[in-house]
Design a protein around this motif. Structure first.
Motif, short mmCIF file in Angstrom:
data_model
loop_
_atom_site.label_atom_id
_atom_site.label_comp_id
_atom_site.label_asym_id
_atom_site.label_seq_id
_atom_site.Cartn_x
_atom_site.Cartn_y
_atom_site.Cartn_z
N TRP A 157 -14.83 -12.49 37.85
CA TRP A 157 -15.42 -11.48 38.55
C TRP A 157 -16.04 -11.83 39.77
O TRP A 157 -16.73 -12.99 40.10
CB TRP A 157 -16.45 -10.94 37.53
CG TRP A 157 -16.04 -10.15 36.44
CD1 TRP A 157 -15.85 -10.77 35.18
CD2 TRP A 157 -15.50 -8.88 36.27
NE1 TRP A 157 -15.24 -9.81 34.15
CE2 TRP A 157 -15.04 -8.85 35.07
CE3 TRP A 157 -15.42 -7.78 37.09
CZ2 TRP A 157 -14.59 -7.57 34.63
CZ3 TRP A 157 -15.17 -6.53 36.97
CH2 TRP A 157 -14.61 -6.23 35.49
N ASN A 158 -15.82 -10.94 40.86
CA ASN A 158 -16.57 -11.16 42.28
C ASN A 158 -16.94 -10.00 42.75
O ASN A 158 -16.67 -8.83 42.54
CB ASN A 158 -15.22 -11.67 43.12
CG ASN A 158 -14.64 -12.90 42.78
OD1 ASN A 158 -15.19 -14.05 42.82
ND2 ASN A 158 -13.45 -12.95 42.16
N ILE A 159 -18.00 -10.02 43.38
CA ILE A 159 -18.75 -8.86 44.33
C ILE A 159 -17.90 -8.45 45.16
O ILE A 159 -17.45 -9.28 46.16
CB ILE A 159 -20.07 -9.56 44.70
CG1 ILE A 159 -20.92 -10.41 43.55
CG2 ILE A 159 -20.81 -8.26 45.43
CD1 ILE A 159 -22.06 -10.77 44.24
N TYR A 160 -17.54 -7.11 45.18
CA TYR A 160 -16.74 -6.53 46.06
C TYR A 160 -17.65 -5.99 47.23
O TYR A 160 -17.56 -6.09 48.37
CB TYR A 160 -16.00 -5.35 45.60
CG TYR A 160 -15.03 -4.69 46.40
CD1 TYR A 160 -13.95 -5.31 47.01
CD2 TYR A 160 -15.51 -3.48 46.98
CE1 TYR A 160 -13.03 -4.36 47.98
CE2 TYR A 160 -14.44 -3.04 47.84
CZ TYR A 160 -13.26 -3.52 48.27
OH TYR A 160 -12.50 -2.60 49.18
N LEU A 161 -18.51 -5.19 46.83
CA LEU A 161 -19.77 -4.71 47.76
C LEU A 161 -21.07 -4.71 46.97
O LEU A 161 -21.21 -4.26 45.69
CB LEU A 161 -19.19 -3.84 48.40
CG LEU A 161 -18.98 -2.14 47.91
CD1 LEU A 161 -20.20 -1.45 47.43
CD2 LEU A 161 -17.84 -1.31 48.40
N CYS A 162 -22.22 -4.48 47.96
CA CYS A 162 -23.49 -3.86 47.38
C CYS A 162 -24.00 -2.75 47.86
O CYS A 162 -23.68 -2.71 49.18
CB CYS A 162 -24.43 -5.12 47.66
SG CYS A 162 -24.28 -6.72 46.59
N SER A 163 -24.74 -1.83 47.26
CA SER A 163 -25.13 -0.67 47.80
C SER A 163 -26.21 0.01 47.12
O SER A 163 -26.81 -0.82 46.09
CB SER A 163 -23.76 0.45 47.77
OG SER A 163 -24.10 1.46 48.49
N GLY A 164 -26.44 1.11 46.96
CA GLY A 164 -27.35 1.85 45.99
C GLY A 164 -26.90 3.03 45.49
O GLY A 164 -25.82 2.72 44.70
N THR A 177 -24.42 -0.31 52.99
CA THR A 177 -23.34 -0.93 52.12
C THR A 177 -23.29 -2.30 52.70
O THR A 177 -23.24 -2.57 54.08
CB THR A 177 -22.27 -0.19 51.98
OG1 THR A 177 -22.50 0.96 51.42
CG2 THR A 177 -21.10 -0.68 51.27
N ALA A 178 -23.12 -3.27 51.94
CA ALA A 178 -22.76 -4.78 52.44
C ALA A 178 -21.48 -5.21 51.82
O ALA A 178 -21.45 -5.18 50.64
CB ALA A 178 -23.88 -5.77 51.98
N MET A 179 -20.48 -5.29 52.41
CA MET A 179 -19.19 -5.69 51.88
C MET A 179 -19.10 -7.24 51.74
O MET A 179 -19.66 -7.84 52.54
CB MET A 179 -17.96 -5.52 53.02
CG MET A 179 -17.72 -4.09 53.32
SD MET A 179 -17.32 -2.99 51.76
CE MET A 179 -15.84 -3.68 51.54
N MET A 180 -18.51 -7.64 50.64
CA MET A 180 -18.88 -8.85 50.04
C MET A 180 -17.22 -9.78 50.05
O MET A 180 -17.33 -10.79 50.27
CB MET A 180 -19.54 -9.17 48.89
CG MET A 180 -20.71 -8.46 48.99
SD MET A 180 -22.15 -9.06 49.67
CE MET A 180 -22.40 -10.58 48.79
N MET A 181 -16.33 -8.84 49.66
CA MET A 181 -14.99 -9.65 49.33
C MET A 181 -14.30 -9.32 50.60
O MET A 181 -14.39 -8.28 51.43
CB MET A 181 -14.24 -8.94 48.12
CG MET A 181 -14.87 -9.53 46.87
SD MET A 181 -13.87 -9.07 45.39
CE MET A 181 -12.51 -9.73 45.46
N GLU A 182 -13.19 -10.20 50.91
CA GLU A 182 -12.16 -9.84 52.13
C GLU A 182 -11.22 -9.02 51.59
O GLU A 182 -11.01 -8.78 50.53
CB GLU A 182 -11.40 -11.42 52.24
CG GLU A 182 -12.34 -12.65 52.91
CD GLU A 182 -11.37 -13.67 53.04
OE1 GLU A 182 -10.30 -13.42 53.22
OE2 GLU A 182 -12.09 -14.90 53.05
#
Length: 149
Positions: free
Chosen positions: A76-83, A130-135
């Motif tokens: 499991w990997n973080i794709y993005l963070c948001s609200g 939104t903060a993108m985390m994965m390539e």
């Protein structure tokens, strides 16, 4: 004695494997390893899963938000963070999730968050932007391992 040790070792390996495979355990464990600090405990809840996607609520040190996670061959990997945007199926579809996966995740998230107290919900909603985390190569479009074919 050797048989007892072998059985216990087998049970330990089996329990570790099942914990890694169960997203309800694997996702919070991974996030805690990445972000929890002794003076800043990380609360990870709720965790809702649909196919290879998950939406996870997190709260830490007076802040919070939601993370969209994707299961890859690496776990499991973080794709993005948001609200709150992650509560919208149309947003998830724009990110590349299927209609079924987007609807499944948002429905499960609504049910899971219905039991949270208002202060916890406010923290989940407080993440701005939104903060993108994965390539992109490991993102919503898949793992892209077959491009050279």
């Amino acid at each position: 004695m050797k048989l007892t040790i072998a059985i216990l070792a087998g049970l330990l390996v089996a329990s570790m494997a099942s914990a890694e495979e169960d997203p309800q355990q694997a996702i919070p464990a991974k996030l805690k390893v990445m972000f929890e600090r002794p003076d800043k405990p990380l609360d990870v809840a709720p965790v809702v899963v649909q196919a290879d996607w998950a939406i996870v609520g997190w709260r830490q040190d007076g802040r919070g938000g939601r993370a969209l996670m994707k299961k890859t061959h690496q776990g499991w990997n973080i794709y993005l963070c948001s609200g709150d945007s992650l509560k919208n199926a149309a947003t998830l579809e724009k990110l590349g999730l299927s209609v079924n996966d987007a609807a499944g995740l948002t429905g499960k998230l609504k049910d899971a968050e219905a039991g949270l107290d208002p202060s916890a919900l406010a923290l989940l909603s407080s993440f701005e932007g939104t903060a993108m985390m994965m390539e992109a190569s490991t993102g919503a479009g898949g793992d892209h391992e077959g491009h050279a074919q």
